[in-house]
Scaffold this motif. Structure first.
Motif, PDB file in Angstrom:
ATOM      1  N   LEU A  82       0.856  -1.188   0.000  1.00  0.00           N
ATOM      2  CA  LEU A  82       0.000   0.000   0.000  1.00  0.00           C
ATOM      3  C   LEU A  82       0.892   1.237   0.000  1.00  0.00           C
ATOM      4  O   LEU A  82       1.926   1.254   0.670  1.00  0.00           O
ATOM      5  N   GLU A  83       0.489   2.229  -0.741  1.00  0.00           N
ATOM      6  CA  GLU A  83       1.308   3.440  -0.826  1.00  0.00           C
ATOM      7  C   GLU A  83       0.579   4.624  -0.221  1.00  0.00           C
ATOM      8  O   GLU A  83      -0.594   4.829  -0.508  1.00  0.00           O
ATOM      9  N   VAL A  84       1.307   5.349   0.578  1.00  0.00           N
ATOM     10  CA  VAL A  84       0.741   6.577   1.136  1.00  0.00           C
ATOM     11  C   VAL A  84       1.733   7.699   0.899  1.00  0.00           C
ATOM     12  O   VAL A  84       2.906   7.590   1.273  1.00  0.00           O
ATOM     13  N   ASP A  85       1.257   8.759   0.276  1.00  0.00           N
ATOM     14  CA  ASP A  85       2.101   9.942   0.071  1.00  0.00           C
ATOM     15  C   ASP A  85       1.595  11.053   0.980  1.00  0.00           C
ATOM     16  O   ASP A  85       0.440  11.455   0.882  1.00  0.00           O
ATOM     17  N   PHE A  86       2.460  11.493   1.870  1.00  0.00           N
ATOM     18  CA  PHE A  86       2.106  12.646   2.710  1.00  0.00           C
ATOM     19  C   PHE A  86       2.350  13.901   1.882  1.00  0.00           C
ATOM     20  O   PHE A  86       3.488  14.218   1.524  1.00  0.00           O
ATOM     21  N   PHE A  87       1.252  14.570   1.588  1.00  0.00           N
ATOM     22  CA  PHE A  87       1.268  15.632   0.590  1.00  0.00           C
ATOM     23  C   PHE A  87       0.628  16.872   1.210  1.00  0.00           C
ATOM     24  O   PHE A  87       0.245  16.888   2.367  1.00  0.00           O
ATOM     25  N   GLY A  88       0.453  17.898   0.441  1.00  0.00           N
ATOM     26  CA  GLY A  88      -0.207  19.088   0.976  1.00  0.00           C
ATOM     27  C   GLY A  88      -0.796  19.910  -0.140  1.00  0.00           C
ATOM     28  O   GLY A  88      -1.180  19.340  -1.169  1.00  0.00           O
ATOM     29  N   GLY A  89      -0.704  21.248   0.009  1.00  0.00           N
ATOM     30  CA  GLY A  89       0.032  22.064   0.978  1.00  0.00           C
ATOM     31  C   GLY A  89       1.410  21.522   1.309  1.00  0.00           C
ATOM     32  O   GLY A  89       1.987  20.757   0.570  1.00  0.00           O
ATOM     33  N   GLU A  90       1.878  21.984   2.459  1.00  0.00           N
ATOM     34  CA  GLU A  90       3.192  21.543   2.915  1.00  0.00           C
ATOM     35  C   GLU A  90       3.013  20.579   4.091  1.00  0.00           C
ATOM     36  O   GLU A  90       2.610  20.991   5.184  1.00  0.00           O
ATOM     37  N   PRO A  91       3.301  19.310   3.883  1.00  0.00           N
ATOM     38  CA  PRO A  91       3.020  18.317   4.930  1.00  0.00           C
ATOM     39  C   PRO A  91       3.830  18.493   6.202  1.00  0.00           C
ATOM     40  O   PRO A  91       3.363  18.121   7.282  1.00  0.00           O
ATOM     41  N   LEU A  92       5.039  19.070   6.090  1.00  0.00           N
ATOM     42  CA  LEU A  92       5.847  19.194   7.317  1.00  0.00           C
ATOM     43  C   LEU A  92       5.243  20.196   8.301  1.00  0.00           C
ATOM     44  O   LEU A  92       5.657  20.254   9.460  1.00  0.00           O
ATOM     45  N   MET A  93       4.247  20.970   7.856  1.00  0.00           N
ATOM     46  CA  MET A  93       3.538  21.849   8.792  1.00  0.00           C
ATOM     47  C   MET A  93       2.631  21.035   9.713  1.00  0.00           C
ATOM     48  O   MET A  93       2.054  21.571  10.646  1.00  0.00           O
ATOM     49  N   ASN A  94       2.509  19.750   9.420  1.00  0.00           N
ATOM     50  CA  ASN A  94       1.678  18.859  10.248  1.00  0.00           C
ATOM     51  C   ASN A  94       2.478  17.604  10.595  1.00  0.00           C
ATOM     52  O   ASN A  94       2.000  16.478  10.523  1.00  0.00           O
ATOM     53  N   PHE A  95       3.721  17.847  10.984  1.00  0.00           N
ATOM     54  CA  PHE A  95       4.691  16.767  11.139  1.00  0.00           C
ATOM     55  C   PHE A  95       4.332  15.790  12.277  1.00  0.00           C
ATOM     56  O   PHE A  95       4.482  14.569  12.128  1.00  0.00           O
ATOM     57  N   GLU A  96       3.848  16.309  13.384  1.00  0.00           N
ATOM     58  CA  GLU A  96       3.538  15.424  14.522  1.00  0.00           C
ATOM     59  C   GLU A  96       2.453  14.416  14.134  1.00  0.00           C
ATOM     60  O   GLU A  96       2.503  13.248  14.533  1.00  0.00           O
ATOM     61  N   THR A  97       1.485  14.851  13.337  1.00  0.00           N
ATOM     62  CA  THR A  97       0.433  13.928  12.898  1.00  0.00           C
ATOM     63  C   THR A  97       1.002  12.881  11.950  1.00  0.00           C
ATOM     64  O   THR A  97       0.616  11.711  11.990  1.00  0.00           O
ATOM     65  N   ILE A  98       1.928  13.293  11.100  1.00  0.00           N
ATOM     66  CA  ILE A  98       2.570  12.326  10.192  1.00  0.00           C
ATOM     67  C   ILE A  98       3.235  11.213  11.013  1.00  0.00           C
ATOM     68  O   ILE A  98       3.069  10.022  10.730  1.00  0.00           O
ATOM     69  N   LYS A  99       3.958  11.614  12.043  1.00  0.00           N
ATOM     70  CA  LYS A  99       4.667  10.598  12.852  1.00  0.00           C
ATOM     71  C   LYS A  99       3.677   9.612  13.476  1.00  0.00           C
ATOM     72  O   LYS A  99       3.883   8.404  13.468  1.00  0.00           O
ATOM     73  N   LYS A 100       2.573  10.177  13.987  1.00  0.00           N
ATOM     74  CA  LYS A 100       1.569   9.282  14.602  1.00  0.00           C
ATOM     75  C   LYS A 100       0.960   8.357  13.552  1.00  0.00           C
ATOM     76  O   LYS A 100       0.694   7.182  13.817  1.00  0.00           O
ATOM     77  N   LEU A 101       0.744   8.885  12.370  1.00  0.00           N
ATOM     78  CA  LEU A 101       0.126   8.056  11.326  1.00  0.00           C
ATOM     79  C   LEU A 101       1.071   6.965  10.831  1.00  0.00           C
ATOM     80  O   LEU A 101       0.635   5.857  10.521  1.00  0.00           O
ATOM     81  N   VAL A 102       2.350   7.288  10.758  1.00  0.00           N
ATOM     82  CA  VAL A 102       3.313   6.253  10.357  1.00  0.00           C
ATOM     83  C   VAL A 102       3.278   5.117  11.382  1.00  0.00           C
ATOM     84  O   VAL A 102       3.190   3.931  11.026  1.00  0.00           O
ATOM     85  N   ASP A 103       3.283   5.459  12.651  1.00  0.00           N
ATOM     86  CA  ASP A 103       3.211   4.428  13.698  1.00  0.00           C
ATOM     87  C   ASP A 103       1.909   3.637  13.574  1.00  0.00           C
ATOM     88  O   ASP A 103       1.905   2.406  13.698  1.00  0.00           O
TER      89      ASP A 103
END
Lengths: 45, 445
Positions: free
Chosen positions: B140-161
């Motif tokens: 499965l592929e997930v691309d963290f995209f935006g806008g600028e995704p690093l503006m929501n970095f903490e959520t990215i980390k939680k989602l990766v986990d």
């Protein structure tokens, strides 16, 4: 062959009964996002 | 269907339906051009130039290929065996951006709407949908995209986990990608991304003056100086993992091979530079009138590419010159198109599904949401029925199995019809395929 050299070894039509698993990457996800290229992707099998 | 072409003094035939690529002697090239090998009264005219014996030997070789389904292979209208299931997501982590790029298709990150951030809860629901609706597909592929995704970095980390926690139970494997403008890259994010993201797309357009003309900060100043060193540091720690430095060229820089050179000389060895897709009224748009100049520029880039790749220390990948002649996707994959809306959805901060990121903000293209899944089957059905066999222009095109029919969003945005591909994009794609084949031949010599 003296006048023609074929670059690839396999045809798209070879062994097609075992193809079509769908595991390959979605073409837009790699580095383009504005075009669609599959010729540069790899088969996952 | 056979496409015959030459680049400099190399001659080629692409047999579309077998996918075979033949390098030709000039005699065979002459015989295949306009199919004069089929008419004795025409090919006899070549006896004076090449000699009767050589022409007859070449004709024998052509006939051998035809008899062995290696030339003029019949199309088989491969009805797709792939039952499409959603297996890839573009997660719009923010509808907000810390740059103001002039050509941004996403209206500087907001997609014509309000600023918004995708929550962990919405992301979780999206992942749940993905693992439960992807059938037997493991990857499965997930691309963290935006806008600028690093503006929501903490959520990215939680989602990766969270994604990793689902893998075992559902027998899935998540491949994460992030597409960033780099402005917020610091040591922590660099290390995290290098550890957790299978692929990274780093946006930068090339030379400082070119980049800064389009990629502006919120204050309206250029962004190059703020980003370039962050990217250099990032890739110095990337190791062998995938990444692409990815730029856009516009009518401001038809000499875009200079931007590729610039990026290579700055130390990047995986480069993608894409033609801008913009409405014709935009001053920076690429139009029909630019196509010839751009094709020449791709030729120039091909020579630079070949020259650079002779030296291990200077070698690099250019995304659109990569071509897999043997290990590439099967005919089914090559015929079904990009997968927008059928294998791939974009998810917005409000949890809506669109066929892909390019449609986000066009509300008539909402095809579902994270709570109910796919609800607008009408659009999805339309997208299932735009394979290369469904589009007259693609059906007749020699390059259809290299691009699989092009980008649906571009087709719709330019022609208001999924089944009419975006012409400028097609012309450039065909040129890139020809040059990729030329490069392959040159590098195999």
């Amino acid at each position: 062959m003296k006048y023609i050299k074929t670059l690839n070894k396999n045809k798209l039509t070879d062994n097609i009964s075992s193809k079509g698993c769908g595991e390959c990457q979605t073409s837009c996800q790699s580095a383009c996002k504005t075009s669609c290229t599959v010729g540069n992707q790899k088969c996952e099998k | 269907m056979v496409h015959v072409f030459n680049v400099k003094d190399l001659y080629f035939a692409v047999d579309t339906h077998s996918g075979l690529v033949h390098v030709l002697d000039k005699i065979v090239y002459g015989l295949l051009t306009d199919e004069i090998f089929k008419e004795e009264n025409k090919y006899r005219n070549l006896y004076d130039t090449y000699g009767e014996t050589s022409i007859k030997e070449a004709l024998t070789e052509i006939q051998y290929l035809i008899d062995n389904n290696m030339l003029y292979t019949q199309d088989m209208d491969h009805e797709s065996k792939i039952q499409p299931v959603i297996k890839a997501m573009c997660l719009n982590m923010t509808h907000d951006c810390n740059l103001r790029c002039r050509y941004c298709f996403a209206s500087q990150g907001t997609y014509k709407g309000e600023k918004a951030y995708l929550s962990f809860e919405t992301g979780k629901k999206a992942f749940n949908y993905l693992v439960k609706n992807s059938g037997k597909r493991r990857n499965l592929e997930v691309d963290f995209f935006g806008g600028e995704p690093l503006m929501n970095f903490e959520t990215i980390k939680k989602l990766v986990d969270y994604g990793r926690s689902l893998e075992k139970e559902y027998n899935k494997h998540f491949r994460f990608t992030i597409t960033t403008n780099g402005l917020l890259l610091d040591e922590e994010k660099t290390d995290y991304i290098n550890e957790n993201m299978d692929n990274v797309v780093l946006s930068l357009d090339g030379r400082k003056e070119i980049n800064d003309k389009m990629r502006k900060t919120v204050k309206g100043t250029g962004s190059y100086d703020l980003i370039i060193d962050k990217y250099k540091k990032f890739i110095s720690k990337r190791g062998k993992k995938d990444y692409f430095i990815r730029g856009t060229f516009t009518s401001n820089n038809p000499d875009f091979s200079e931007d590729v050179k610039h990026l290579r000389e700055a130390g990047f060895d995986k480069i993608s530079l894409e033609p801008v897709v913009a409405k014709p009224e935009e001053a920076y748009a690429l139009k029909e009138e630019h196509v010839d100049v751009l094709k020449k520029e791709y030729e120039k880039l091909a020579e630079y590419y070949i020259e650079s790749n002779k030296d291990k220390n200077k070698s690099f990948q250019f995304f659109h010159f990569n071509i897999e002649l043997d290990g590439g996707p099967c005919i089914y994959k090559r015929s079904v198109g990009c997968g927008a809306g059928t294998e791939y959805v974009a998810v917005t901060p409000s949890g809506d599904f669109y066929p892909c990121h390019q449609f986000v903000g066009e509300e008539e293209f909402i095809i579902g949401n994270v709570d109910e899944g796919i609800t607008n089957h009408l659009i999805v059905e339309k997208l299932k029925n735009v394979s290369v066999y469904d589009k007259p222009a693609c059906r007749a095109c020699w390059a259809k199995y290299f691009c699989s029919g092009g980008c649906h969003a571009n087709a719709y945005n330019f022609n208001k019809d999924f089944s009419i591909p975006y012409g400028v994009g097609c012309e450039l794609e065909k040129k890139r395929v020809e040059l990729s084949i030329y490069i392959k031949a040159m590098m195999s010599q």
